[in-house]
Design an enzyme around this catalytic site. Structure first.
Site: not given
Length: 294
Positions: A176, A213
């Site tokens: 992420e 993400k």
């Protein structure tokens, strides 16, 4: 790694719920839920209250595997129980939802336009416990604020270096590298980020697959190449501070991108709601995020 969970996360219809607010963001999450800071006098009481909130969400009939593929947990949540079962087991066995664990220790100070992750000194021990608790995958977050090529490369290098250790432990990493939605250079940051991620993906080994993400991009379908990459199990989007409606609208425009929202999932929930009101509010949020994801 459980093959049935991998199949569901890779090919299922739905989204990943983010329930991983940690020490720093917990008071804010509780305040949004209607629990003010005078309701607790120490950290233990605060975490008891947030676990009660998460338990209420997870046990709600609105929180089910028809629309939710996975749920990201805070480390404390992994070690706590819901109805006599560890949270990961409850999610997997009672709900059919894959449990993920947030493993990062927060962000370092900004340097070169980015915030790297602080060192994760107990990573091996955490991954061992995650396996014991039947966790499917992990999540770790860095933040990009400026279009600094060296900074963005450092973020992606750090994410993939740790990601490979997570894969070696038999877990699925969610990489992420968040781009700050308020960055004046958001579009440039995202173009640089995509290039760095592609470079890392192309160098992964035979059994090294990851999830990503990412912030919903300014240029629609910018991340389609990542979504279609053979080394990527799934690309999920964070809401990044956007309201549910705005996040959903932006998400709908991007083919193959699914949600992994935190605030957008829980923003209309309140501790004072009756179970009927709470479940209806959660169902509405789940339904809207699901529709945007599919």
């Amino acid at each position: 790694m459980q093959q049935s969970q991998l199949e569901k996360v890779k090919n299922g219809k739905g989204f990943i719920a983010a329930l991983d607010q940690s020490g720093g963001s917990t008071p804010k999450a509780l305040a949004l839920y209607g629990v003010s800071e005078d309701a607790f006098s120490n950290e233990d009481e605060m975490f008891d209250l947030v676990h009660a909130m998460r338990t209420r969400i997870i046990t709600s009939p609105a929180f089910d595997s028809d629309k939710i593929l996975g749920a990201i947990l805070f480390e404390q949540t992994m070690d706590r129980e819901i109805e006599g079962m560890y949270t990961g087991d409850y999610l997997a066995e009672k709900k059919g939802i894959a449990p993920f664990l947030k493993v990062d220790k927060g962000l370092a100070d900004e340097s070169s336009g980015v915030q790297l992750m602080k060192p994760i000194n107990d990573l091996d021990e955490t991954l061992k416990r995650a396996n014991e608790r039947h966790i499917f995958g992990t999540k770790m977050r860095s933040v990009i604020k400026k279009a600094n090529p060296e900074g963005i490369k450092a973020v992606v290098d750090q994410q993939f270096e740790i990601g490979k250790k997570i894969i070696a432990a038999g877990l699925m990493p969610i990489i992420e590298p968040e781009v700050d939605i308020n960055s004046p250079e958001k579009e440039k940051c995202e173009a640089l980020l995509k290039t760095e991620i592609l470079s890392q993906l192309d160098n992964l080994g035979e059994n090294e697959d990851v999830m990503l993400k990412l912030t919903i991009p300014k240029v629609t379908n910018l991340y389609k190449e990542l979504i279609d990459h053979p080394k990527v199990v799934r690309v999920v989007a964070l809401s990044g501070g956007y309201s549910t409606d705005v996040a959903n609208e932006k998400l709908k425009a991007n083919d193959g991108l699914i949600a992994s929202f935190s605030r957008a999932l829980s923003q209309d929930l309140n501790v004072k709601q009756t179970d009927e009101e709470f479940n209806a509010a959660l169902e509405k949020a789940v339904e809207s995020i699901y529709e945007a994801s599919v």
